[in-house]
Every structure is written in structure tokens, then in C-alpha cells.
Design a protein around this motif. Structure first.
Motif, mmCIF file in Angstrom:
data_model
loop_
_atom_site.group_PDB
_atom_site.id
_atom_site.type_symbol
_atom_site.label_atom_id
_atom_site.label_comp_id
_atom_site.label_asym_id
_atom_site.label_seq_id
_atom_site.Cartn_x
_atom_site.Cartn_y
_atom_site.Cartn_z
ATOM 1 N N GLY A 247 8.269 1.839 5.860
ATOM 2 C CA GLY A 247 8.258 3.015 4.995
ATOM 3 C C GLY A 247 8.083 2.634 3.541
ATOM 4 N N TYR A 248 8.848 1.652 3.095
ATOM 5 C CA TYR A 248 8.738 1.168 1.724
ATOM 6 C C TYR A 248 7.354 0.595 1.457
ATOM 7 N N ARG A 249 6.890 -0.260 2.364
ATOM 8 C CA ARG A 249 5.638 -0.974 2.122
ATOM 9 C C ARG A 249 4.435 -0.037 2.115
ATOM 10 N N VAL A 250 4.367 0.866 3.074
ATOM 11 C CA VAL A 250 3.223 1.778 3.133
ATOM 12 C C VAL A 250 3.237 2.756 1.959
ATOM 13 N N SER A 251 4.414 3.284 1.629
ATOM 14 C CA SER A 251 4.492 4.251 0.526
ATOM 15 C C SER A 251 4.119 3.603 -0.804
ATOM 16 N N HIS A 252 4.610 2.388 -1.055
ATOM 17 C CA HIS A 252 4.294 1.714 -2.315
ATOM 18 C C HIS A 252 2.826 1.287 -2.364
ATOM 19 N N TRP A 253 2.283 0.885 -1.232
ATOM 20 C CA TRP A 253 0.858 0.560 -1.212
ATOM 21 C C TRP A 253 0.028 1.790 -1.584
ATOM 22 N N ALA A 254 0.358 2.942 -1.014
ATOM 23 C CA ALA A 254 -0.416 4.159 -1.262
ATOM 24 C C ALA A 254 -0.283 4.617 -2.712
ATOM 25 N N ILE A 255 0.949 4.617 -3.223
ATOM 26 C CA ILE A 255 1.178 5.083 -4.597
ATOM 27 C C ILE A 255 0.417 4.220 -5.600
ATOM 28 N N LEU B 15 -2.668 -5.139 -12.991
ATOM 29 C CA LEU B 15 -3.163 -4.002 -12.222
ATOM 30 C C LEU B 15 -2.569 -4.148 -10.822
ATOM 31 N N THR B 16 -1.514 -3.414 -10.555
ATOM 32 C CA THR B 16 -0.688 -3.628 -9.367
ATOM 33 C C THR B 16 -1.339 -3.032 -8.123
ATOM 34 N N ARG B 17 -2.029 -3.883 -7.377
ATOM 35 C CA ARG B 17 -2.585 -3.449 -6.096
ATOM 36 C C ARG B 17 -2.413 -4.605 -5.108
ATOM 37 N N ASP B 18 -1.527 -4.396 -4.166
ATOM 38 C CA ASP B 18 -1.124 -5.410 -3.198
ATOM 39 C C ASP B 18 -1.732 -5.053 -1.848
ATOM 40 N N PRO B 19 -2.651 -5.859 -1.318
ATOM 41 C CA PRO B 19 -3.351 -5.506 -0.066
ATOM 42 C C PRO B 19 -2.386 -5.362 1.111
ATOM 43 N N LEU B 20 -2.357 -4.193 1.710
ATOM 44 C CA LEU B 20 -1.438 -3.917 2.817
ATOM 45 C C LEU B 20 -1.792 -4.726 4.059
ATOM 46 N N ARG B 21 -3.072 -4.883 4.339
ATOM 47 C CA ARG B 21 -3.467 -5.572 5.564
ATOM 48 C C ARG B 21 -2.978 -7.019 5.567
ATOM 49 N N LEU B 22 -3.129 -7.718 4.441
ATOM 50 C CA LEU B 22 -2.663 -9.098 4.372
ATOM 51 C C LEU B 22 -1.143 -9.152 4.430
ATOM 52 N N ASN B 23 -0.485 -8.255 3.728
ATOM 53 C CA ASN B 23 0.972 -8.241 3.743
ATOM 54 C C ASN B 23 1.501 -8.010 5.155
ATOM 55 N N ALA B 24 0.828 -7.155 5.923
ATOM 56 C CA ALA B 24 1.259 -6.873 7.292
ATOM 57 C C ALA B 24 1.153 -8.101 8.183
ATOM 58 N N ARG B 25 0.234 -9.002 7.867
ATOM 59 C CA ARG B 25 0.101 -10.245 8.632
ATOM 60 C C ARG B 25 1.186 -11.251 8.278
ATOM 61 N N LEU B 26 1.781 -11.100 7.105
ATOM 62 C CA LEU B 26 2.731 -12.095 6.612
ATOM 63 C C LEU B 26 4.184 -11.689 6.771
ATOM 64 N N ALA B 27 4.460 -10.395 6.956
ATOM 65 C CA ALA B 27 5.854 -9.939 6.964
ATOM 66 C C ALA B 27 6.031 -8.777 7.925
ATOM 67 N N ASP B 28 7.268 -8.557 8.334
ATOM 68 C CA ASP B 28 7.629 -7.463 9.239
ATOM 69 C C ASP B 28 8.665 -6.565 8.571
ATOM 70 N N VAL C 122 -2.610 -8.339 -6.781
ATOM 71 C CA VAL C 122 -1.255 -8.701 -7.219
ATOM 72 C C VAL C 122 -0.357 -8.684 -5.997
ATOM 73 N N TYR C 123 0.223 -9.818 -5.687
ATOM 74 C CA TYR C 123 1.102 -9.927 -4.522
ATOM 75 C C TYR C 123 2.566 -9.934 -4.980
ATOM 76 N N GLY C 124 3.406 -9.257 -4.207
ATOM 77 C CA GLY C 124 4.825 -9.172 -4.545
ATOM 78 C C GLY C 124 5.361 -7.761 -4.474
ATOM 79 N N LEU C 125 4.508 -6.775 -4.750
ATOM 80 C CA LEU C 125 4.924 -5.374 -4.711
ATOM 81 C C LEU C 125 5.496 -5.003 -3.347
ATOM 82 N N LEU C 126 4.790 -5.335 -2.284
ATOM 83 C CA LEU C 126 5.197 -4.932 -0.941
ATOM 84 C C LEU C 126 6.256 -5.863 -0.358
ATOM 85 N N GLN C 127 6.592 -6.911 -1.113
ATOM 86 C CA GLN C 127 7.555 -7.898 -0.646
ATOM 87 C C GLN C 127 8.753 -7.961 -1.568
ATOM 88 N N HIS C 128 9.007 -6.883 -2.292
ATOM 89 C CA HIS C 128 10.025 -6.849 -3.341
ATOM 90 C C HIS C 128 11.369 -7.380 -2.832
#
Length: 292
Positions: free
Chosen positions: A195-203, A178-191, A226-232
């Protein structure tokens, strides 16, 4: 010491029925079977690193080798990586003419493919045939089906997901990503790549919300996150260590695409001594989907 042994990947044990670990993590490799380079990376990450599961592409050139490698490494949990875009089909063009070209190639554009699957009624029956063929090809290997997911997460496309759910009992589907990658945590870990990260998080927040309710009704298990989606393509050592240090309680999955070539940095992260040490220090239990 059992945790340390599992963290280095020599033998990942099944989780006990009532684990006391508050942090459990599946570490998965997508695209197993894509090529020899990917296959070797997957096995190396499992035997010498922290990898616990892999998702098998049944239509690509490395499929048969991947199956033999999986058979010789029975502690590796192997699932089906449904491929309906950017890859080859199991069926011929004559059998699914609206899905693939004469070379049995799916479209390379996931957006246009997704729209076509949804709005073209001719695609629905053909998708069911192709998805059925891929499940049958997996089950013919004799491997235990650890989980189901999709290339570019197309298993959550509404048409594809409905096919999987309709046939879940028949295909022995018990665990789904069930692909759901928390945006808030990802934002703390990567820069970057906002556009890619927010759009994929929302979709995928939308798709996973719908799918999660259906999975709950069917009692099909999944991880909370699931972590990895926003860090593809960017699952490097620094990201993995940062994630492990902040990993929330409960069951999670981290997936990447280890390879000897294009994504060598992702293989290096799975082999990293620093990653292993962080897993041990935090008491993170490495599991497979079948251990949920």
C-alpha cells in the motif's frame, strides 16, 4: 583504482567532464543536521563508506555542527533539505502563523499539511517567506549548494516547487532531486508494504512528471531515477547490493537516512564491504549532484 578509492569514501573526486562510466550514482544522506547522531553517521558513511552527498536541515539542533563537519570535509556535496513538515521553522510563529505553532513546529501530518498549503491562500505568502529564510540560512554558511530537495519530498509540492523555480536564479539552484523511484525494480528487490509503495510511486510519478518539464525548461539538472522513496527506512545492505547489481545505465541517486540509532542498519549498508565490492565490480562511478 580511482573508482575503488571513491567507493570506500576516502575522497570522492569530481567526475571528469566526459566520463566514460555508463553507470553513475549519487549516494545521499537526508536529514544532515537533525542531531549529533545523524551528523556522526553521515561523516562516518562519507569518510569510511560510499556516501557522496548529504542534504542539510537548517532549522534543527544539529545544524551548526553539521556545517562545521561539512567545512572540514569539502568533498562531501551538501544540499538544502527544505523542511516544511515534521520539523522546526526558520521564522517565528508571528511571521508565519498559518504554518507553525507557538513552538515553531510544522504539522506532523504531511497529508493535511499538503492540502492546507494548496488550498489555504494565506499559506502561500508565508511559505515563500519560510522557504526564502531557509535558503538564506544555507547560503550564509558559505557552503556550495550541491542540490535542493525536501523533507518528505515537499519540494515537489506544487506551491513549494513554484516558489523554488521562481527564485532558482536568485538562489543559485542548479540541481534538484526529481523523486521518481521505479516500482518494477523495487518490486524485484523487496517485499511487503505494498500500500505504501504503490501509493507513493503513483503520487510522485505524477508530481515528478509535472516538475520534470519545468526543470528541463530552466535547464536545472537531475538524475534519471531516485531510489529510496519506496524503501523508506529499509535501505539495508541486501537492498543496496541488489540495486547495485541491477542499476540501469545513466545517472541515478540512492538516498537513505543513516543514523547511529534509529536507522543504524542504513549506516551499516553504506559502510558495507560487500556494497563497496559490488560498486567496484560493476564499474559504478560515485558522483555528487554538482558533477552531473
Amino acid at each position: 583504482m580511482a573508482l575503488v578509492e571513491s567507493a570506500v569514501g576516502r575522497a570522492v573526486p569530481s567526475a571528469p567532464p566526459r566520463s566514460r562510466a555508463t553507470h553513475r550514482l549519487i549516494i545521499n544522506a537526508d536529514d544532515f543536521g537533525l542531531s549529533r547522531e545523524v551528523n556522526e553517521a553521515v561523516i562516518r558513511a562519507h569518510t569510511h563508506g560510499v556516501l557522496t552527498t548529504a542534504s542539510l536541515m537548517v532549522n534543527e539542533e544539529g545544524f551548526e555542527e553539521a556545517v562545521e563537519l561539512a567545512r572540514s570535509h569539502p568533498r562531501l556535496g551538501v544540499g538544502l533539505h527544505l523542511s516544511l513538515v515534521c520539523g522546526r521553522s526558520a521564522l517565528t510563529h508571528n511571521q508565519i502563523p498559518n504554518l507553525v505553532d507557538a513552538r515553531q513546529q510544522f504539522p506532523d501530518c504531511p497529508v493535511s499539511a499538503g492540502m492546507k498549503f494548496f488550498f489555504d491562500p494565506r499559506c502561500r505568502q508565508q511559505l515563500e517567506r519560510e522557504v526564502t529564510a531557509q535558503f538564506e540560512k544555507f547560503h550564509a554558511t558559505g557552503l556550495t549548494l550541491d542540490h535542493v530537495n525536501g523533507h518528505l519530498h515537499f519540494h515537489l509540492h506544487p506551491v513549494v516547487f513554484s516558489i523554488v523555480m521562481r527564485n532558482a536564479l536568485r538562489w543559485n539552484v542548479r540541481h534538484v532531486r526529481l523523486t521518481r523511484d521505479p516500482l518494477r525494480l523495487n518490486a524485484r528487490l523487496a517485499d511487503g508494504r505494498w500500500g505504501y509503495r504503490v501509493s507513493h510511486w503513483a503520487i510522485f510519478a505524477m508530481l515528478s512528471g509535472r516538475a520534470g518539464r519545468a526543470l528541463a525548461r530552466a535547464r536545472i539538472r537531475h538524475t534519471r531515477r531516485v531510489y529510496g522513496l519506496l524503501q523508506h527506512g529499509h535501505v539495508a545492505e541486501s537492498f543496496v547490493v541488489g540495486l547495485l547489481e541491477r542499476l540501469p545505465e545513466g545517472d541515478s541517486e540512492l538516498y537513505s537516512h543513516p543514523s547511529l540509532t534509529q536507522f543504524r542498519h542504513e549506516l551499516d549498508a553504506l559502510l558495507s564491504a560487500k556494497v563497496k565490492a559490488t560498486i567496484a565490480a560493476r564499474g559504478i562511478e560515485l558522483i555528487r549532484y554538482q558533477d552531473l
